[in-house]
Write a protein that holds these residues in place. Sequence first.
Motif, PDB file in Angstrom:
ATOM      1  N   ILE A 132      41.194  52.193-100.209  1.00  0.00           N
ATOM      2  CA  ILE A 132      41.182  53.633 -99.962  1.00  0.00           C
ATOM      3  C   ILE A 132      42.364  54.293-100.671  1.00  0.00           C
ATOM      4  O   ILE A 132      42.234  55.349-101.305  1.00  0.00           O
ATOM      5  N   ILE A 190      41.320  56.709 -93.375  1.00  0.00           N
ATOM      6  CA  ILE A 190      40.786  58.051 -93.612  1.00  0.00           C
ATOM      7  C   ILE A 190      41.188  58.992 -92.482  1.00  0.00           C
ATOM      8  O   ILE A 190      41.433  60.190 -92.699  1.00  0.00           O
ATOM      9  N   LEU A 213      37.925  62.038 -99.461  1.00  0.00           N
ATOM     10  CA  LEU A 213      37.689  61.055 -98.409  1.00  0.00           C
ATOM     11  C   LEU A 213      36.565  61.482 -97.480  1.00  0.00           C
ATOM     12  O   LEU A 213      35.826  60.642 -96.956  1.00  0.00           O
ATOM     13  N   LYS A 248      38.145  53.281 -92.347  1.00  0.00           N
ATOM     14  CA  LYS A 248      37.971  54.518 -91.583  1.00  0.00           C
ATOM     15  C   LYS A 248      39.259  54.926 -90.885  1.00  0.00           C
ATOM     16  O   LYS A 248      39.562  56.118 -90.761  1.00  0.00           O
TER      17      LYS A 248
END
Length: 552
Positions: A35, A83, A69, A80
């Motif tokens: 990410i 995020i 995102l 997650k």
Amino acid sequence: MPNGGSRPIFILSEDTERERGRDAQRSNIQAAKAIGNAVSSTLGPKGMDKMLVDSMGDVVITNDGVTILDEMDVDHPAAKMIIEVAETQEDEVGDGTTTAVIMAAELLEEAEELLERGIHPTVIASGFSKAASKSEEFLEAMAEEISIDDEEMLTRVATTSMTGKRVEANVDVLADLAFRAVKQVAEESDGYSIDLDNVKVETREGGSVNDSSLIDGMLVDEDRDHPGMPRRVEDAKIALLNVAMEIKETETDSEISVTSPDALQKFKDYEEGELREMVDKVKEAGANVVLSQKDIDDIAQHFLAKKDIFAISSMSSSDIEKLARATGGTVVTSLDDISSGDLGKAGLVEERKISGEEMTFIENCENPKAVSVLIRGGTEHIVEEAERSLIDAMSVVSRSIESGKTVAGGGASEIELAMKVADFSDSVSGKEALAVRAFADAIESIPRILAENAGMDPIDTIVELRSKHEGNGKTWGIDAYSGEVTDMLDGGIIEPLPIKTQAVSSASEAAVMVLRIDDVIAAKGEEGGEGPPAGGPGGAPGGMPGGMSGGM
């Protein structure tokens, strides 16, 4: 597990996937790093854009971290969690999402190296928590004070938040709009409090971003109810209604028996009389504009037009609330109680055609506490990016005013913080000192990535920055345009203190949470063959969908 030397006992479903210990930690860390890698190239004024295409083929082009995102379809639970760092950053301070996500990913990358050296996750987590707490103290100490009347500095704060975005050519116009809008809705009470919900942003394609404007009142995406009503009303006295101007229905089912045309006409005359009386009450109160959250009957619209009253019905409750703050009026719930003291005031109410669509401008209000901004632009993508940029700019200006403190941007505050945290690690005993030192290295990644994205040599840049900061140059950072290390305050590169403190806090908390997970139990998806859902434990390398190893 064995039971008295006989058969094993299974407590989980046989199609449940499970990862434990280092495998679970490795999978989660790889997902977090993926990410971070996805957004790292967007950091800074020289950052690259991302083109996001959804399942319907709609395209979004942006380098705004939280937008990227939000649009990504992520399944891995640890990803997650990272995020969520961006979402928290956006909700709390409105900017710095990319910084927060990169910092969280870098903290976990540093933690991975410590885990390989045999340091226990709880020791690393404790060291990170100590470093984060100390970081907030260091950031507070290096902050500079700012006031709501410092237009030049606050405009620079707004400009800094938009630098590097696609609307950079129009940054002066948007920064000025952001400052003026925020200052107008700021309320003083033991400091300043600012609710950005009181700034309504409307967008229309056509013209250029430079044609965007601030309306000192409200902009309503509606036109007048009746063509016979005046299109323009000067010195407007505005009745704000939360009551319908129509004949009320009975609470119980009933029937009216009409036996003759005269009786029917009397019934119609009665209804007209009721509606005429409602309009007369509004007129007697002195209103020449009616803005209603409820419906206005067609006949009532006709009577309003006859009396030269401008009216819009069926407006949203949020628009009515903003109009009350903008015009100083009171929302009326009964026409029997309406008086001149309830009316709001505006210098002008006018219906105008913008890009082929009718809109109503309620402007020239006296000291409005709710305002509107109209964003223009040549294409849909430009308008959307300008809107995102303006909202970011308003967020950072409001946080600067509320906190009253700013820090130098361009990586200056991060390199200064990294050096102070590294010094602090010398006072920490045991293996926690290694975690505190790793925390400092993770923070230092922000100026390093800024330098990389600007095409500068990251090693030389970091060395030069350290040299400047050791010589008491705490505001020196990276000028991505000149490719040099310069004083950020002289260059007007300034950011609100809460952006930095929130990024450090959110990133460290997320990293600690991921580190403390040593067992991932995932139920099999309802559809499709073997293994857990895409990106879940036991799936593709790095925990990412499609077999991408640690990438996106």
